[in-house]
Enzyme design. Sequence first.
Site, mmCIF file in Angstrom:
data_model
loop_
_atom_site.group_PDB
_atom_site.id
_atom_site.type_symbol
_atom_site.label_atom_id
_atom_site.label_comp_id
_atom_site.label_asym_id
_atom_site.label_seq_id
_atom_site.Cartn_x
_atom_site.Cartn_y
_atom_site.Cartn_z
ATOM 1 N N ASP A 217 -10.259 -2.855 -5.610
ATOM 2 C CA ASP A 217 -9.651 -2.301 -4.391
ATOM 3 C C ASP A 217 -10.470 -1.103 -3.902
ATOM 4 O O ASP A 217 -10.603 -0.104 -4.616
ATOM 5 C CB ASP A 217 -8.217 -1.860 -4.694
ATOM 6 N N SER B 64 0.831 -1.207 0.000
ATOM 7 C CA SER B 64 0.000 0.000 0.000
ATOM 8 C C SER B 64 0.869 1.261 0.000
ATOM 9 O O SER B 64 1.626 1.483 -0.944
ATOM 10 C CB SER B 64 -0.965 -0.038 1.191
ATOM 11 N N HIS C 176 -8.305 -4.787 -0.885
ATOM 12 C CA HIS C 176 -7.061 -4.101 -0.564
ATOM 13 C C HIS C 176 -6.235 -4.970 0.378
ATOM 14 O O HIS C 176 -6.613 -5.204 1.530
ATOM 15 C CB HIS C 176 -7.371 -2.753 0.104
#
Length: 321
Positions: free
Chosen positions: A262, A137, A290
């Site tokens: 996502d 991320s 995610h």
Amino acid sequence: MIHPADFTPAWWLPGAHLQTLVPNLLPRRGVALRRERLEMPDGDFLDLDWGPQREGPLVLLLHGLEGSSRSPYAAGLMRRLAQAGCQGLVMHFRGCSGEPNRLPRAYSAGETGDIAHVVDHLRRRAPDRPLALIGVSLGGNALLRWLGDHATSPRVDAAIGISVPFDLHRAADRMERGLSRIYQWHLVRQLRRSVLRKCRRLDMPLDCREIARLRDFRSFDDAVTAPLAGYRDVDDYYTRASCRPWLRGIRVPTLILHARNDPFMTPDVIPGADELSDSVRLEVAEGGGHVGFMDSRGRSWLERRCVAWLGERFGYRFDPT
């Protein structure tokens, strides 16, 4: 190159939100960790958490926003790396290791200097050992941003980016809509708490009285992240820190794993093939959420894919079960 990911989401975890929440809320069995404190030239420190001693490649894991070695995805990846014979370690961004860092500055999606410092540290310690980085991320954005900057000449043999935001403007806008606001509320609450804890310890170049009123990423990044990281404002930060424009410059063999659904961003943040260098392989799954990617047997496809690809790069075998 862009390829469809060989991943089928668990039938009992339909949709983006269940794929995001369940894998990251379930406890993962981790490994014993040994902490090393790395003193920085500016008087601050970084904490590195080392996994069990292994003789294989070094694999440095960069966590996501407000993450740490205790995050479920980090624990799972570290365990899988140890099983594969890799020497895993987690680099904590400043202030994320359980102890506030010493300086007002913290970390950001564009923070590449600390990554470079840790890589140099590892290269001095083991100059001939293969080295790979995995960024998750926000950590993935910082990693790809760094790899794409030719001026840094990163001494890395392979890299993996997971659920990378690519375009911070669009990611922030997405977090303002629908159920994604729940993730924003949770993460901004953690960020406010971290800053207020530092306000009680340090003389911060911020109006600490305003911190509690910040409710979304854009206002928090404008009031806190951007000024502390040296950006003019939130728009300057999102523009300059986003990794998408830098993907063409990556020369290190790099795998990027992403889900089209996502909930932290919209599908249009996914770069096109013409935006990727020949060294980048982007695998896109239709589902997965995610940092989720749980299959119908309750296993993490993400962990297996990362280790399988590193095995291909470095020529070692692993147990894919």
